[in-house]
Scaffold this motif. Structure first.
Motif, PDB file in Angstrom:
ATOM      1  N   PHE A  47       0.828  -1.205   0.000  1.00 10.97           N
ATOM      2  CA  PHE A  47       0.000   0.000   0.000  1.00 10.97           C
ATOM      3  C   PHE A  47       0.865   1.258   0.000  1.00 10.97           C
ATOM      4  O   PHE A  47       0.541   2.236  -0.662  1.00 10.97           O
ATOM      5  CB  PHE A  47      -0.946  -0.007   1.201  1.00 10.97           C
ATOM      6  CG  PHE A  47      -2.263  -0.646   0.913  1.00 10.97           C
ATOM      7  CD1 PHE A  47      -2.360  -1.984   0.616  1.00 10.97           C
ATOM      8  CD2 PHE A  47      -3.415   0.104   0.934  1.00 10.97           C
ATOM      9  CE1 PHE A  47      -3.571  -2.577   0.351  1.00 10.97           C
ATOM     10  CE2 PHE A  47      -4.641  -0.474   0.672  1.00 10.97           C
ATOM     11  CZ  PHE A  47      -4.718  -1.818   0.379  1.00 10.97           C
ATOM     12  N   ALA A  48       1.977   1.233   0.734  1.00 10.54           N
ATOM     13  CA  ALA A  48       2.856   2.404   0.774  1.00 10.54           C
ATOM     14  C   ALA A  48       3.491   2.653  -0.595  1.00 10.54           C
ATOM     15  O   ALA A  48       3.552   3.798  -1.065  1.00 10.54           O
ATOM     16  CB  ALA A  48       3.929   2.214   1.835  1.00 10.54           C
ATOM     17  N   ILE A  49       3.958   1.603  -1.252  1.00  9.55           N
ATOM     18  CA  ILE A  49       4.617   1.758  -2.558  1.00  9.55           C
ATOM     19  C   ILE A  49       3.614   2.195  -3.617  1.00  9.55           C
ATOM     20  O   ILE A  49       3.902   3.103  -4.422  1.00  9.55           O
ATOM     21  CB  ILE A  49       5.322   0.448  -2.944  1.00  9.55           C
ATOM     22  CG1 ILE A  49       6.523   0.232  -2.028  1.00  9.55           C
ATOM     23  CG2 ILE A  49       5.754   0.460  -4.395  1.00  9.55           C
ATOM     24  CD1 ILE A  49       7.155  -1.135  -2.137  1.00  9.55           C
ATOM     25  N   ILE A  50       2.443   1.581  -3.632  1.00 11.32           N
ATOM     26  CA  ILE A  50       1.420   1.958  -4.605  1.00 11.32           C
ATOM     27  C   ILE A  50       0.953   3.397  -4.351  1.00 11.32           C
ATOM     28  O   ILE A  50       0.762   4.178  -5.289  1.00 11.32           O
ATOM     29  CB  ILE A  50       0.224   0.983  -4.552  1.00 11.32           C
ATOM     30  CG1 ILE A  50       0.659  -0.420  -4.966  1.00 11.32           C
ATOM     31  CG2 ILE A  50      -0.929   1.462  -5.414  1.00 11.32           C
ATOM     32  CD1 ILE A  50       1.106  -0.551  -6.390  1.00 11.32           C
ATOM     33  N   GLY A  51       0.786   3.771  -3.087  1.00 11.68           N
ATOM     34  CA  GLY A  51       0.379   5.140  -2.760  1.00 11.68           C
ATOM     35  C   GLY A  51       1.416   6.164  -3.194  1.00 11.68           C
ATOM     36  O   GLY A  51       1.078   7.204  -3.754  1.00 11.68           O
ATOM     37  N   ALA A  52       2.704   5.870  -2.945  1.00  4.46           N
ATOM     38  CA  ALA A  52       3.771   6.786  -3.379  1.00  4.46           C
ATOM     39  C   ALA A  52       3.824   6.873  -4.899  1.00  4.46           C
ATOM     40  O   ALA A  52       4.030   7.959  -5.459  1.00  4.46           O
ATOM     41  CB  ALA A  52       5.106   6.326  -2.822  1.00  4.46           C
ATOM     42  N   GLY A  53       3.626   5.762  -5.566  1.00  2.00           N
ATOM     43  CA  GLY A  53       3.615   5.778  -7.031  1.00  2.00           C
ATOM     44  C   GLY A  53       2.490   6.624  -7.583  1.00  2.00           C
ATOM     45  O   GLY A  53       2.681   7.363  -8.553  1.00  2.00           O
ATOM     46  N   MET A  54       1.328   6.552  -6.969  1.00  2.00           N
ATOM     47  CA  MET A  54       0.203   7.365  -7.430  1.00  2.00           C
ATOM     48  C   MET A  54       0.467   8.853  -7.210  1.00  2.00           C
ATOM     49  O   MET A  54       0.107   9.684  -8.055  1.00  2.00           O
ATOM     50  CB  MET A  54      -1.080   6.941  -6.722  1.00  2.00           C
ATOM     51  CG  MET A  54      -1.552   5.569  -7.132  1.00  2.00           C
ATOM     52  SD  MET A  54      -3.097   4.925  -6.469  1.00  2.00           S
ATOM     53  CE  MET A  54      -3.457   5.877  -5.064  1.00  2.00           C
ATOM     54  N   VAL A  55       1.117   9.188  -6.099  1.00  2.00           N
ATOM     55  CA  VAL A  55       1.443  10.594  -5.830  1.00  2.00           C
ATOM     56  C   VAL A  55       2.451  11.111  -6.857  1.00  2.00           C
ATOM     57  O   VAL A  55       2.302  12.215  -7.388  1.00  2.00           O
ATOM     58  CB  VAL A  55       1.973  10.759  -4.392  1.00  2.00           C
ATOM     59  CG1 VAL A  55       2.611  12.111  -4.191  1.00  2.00           C
ATOM     60  CG2 VAL A  55       0.861  10.541  -3.398  1.00  2.00           C
TER      61      VAL A  55
END
Length: 112
Positions: A47-55
């Motif tokens: 979730f952290a990696i996907i969230g950072a990628g979306m940002v």
């Protein structure tokens, strides 16, 4: 005829009764609530990696919309006027050649 069959399928027992699709889909999926995310430790870095990628993707799209010559936000009658704004500016992210764009870069070049 096919469309009316689809609309009639909405009040079918498969959808509405206990154990049907609507009852099963009302519960959140595992990993989508904080309680289940705390239980599944392996999903937290995902979730952290996907969230950072979306940002980062959103920030890059905003940068492309504001800094490049592909998007024109000014409504002028002269079509070449917006491009004069970028005459001696750098709008690339990386400048590995170290070119100084504040000077007139094309003025010293011989015309071919």
């Amino acid at each position: 005829m096919f469309f009316s069959k689809v609309l009639r399928g909405i009040d079918h027992p498969y959808i509405e009764q206990p154990g049907g699709r609507r009852a099963n889909n009302s519960k959140p999926m595992q990993g989508m609530t904080m309680a289940s995310l705390n239980h599944h430790k392996a999903l937290q870095p995902l979730f952290a990696i996907i969230g950072a990628g979306m940002v980062f993707v959103a920030a890059y799209c905003v940068r492309l919309a504001t800094k490049t010559t592909d998007v024109n936000w000014s409504k002028t009658k002269d079509p070449s006027a917006p491009y004069n704004y970028y005459a001696n500016r750098q709008f690339k992210i990386l400048n590995p050649a170290g070119v100084d764009y504040s000077k007139d870069y094309l003025a010293g070049r011989p015309q071919i």
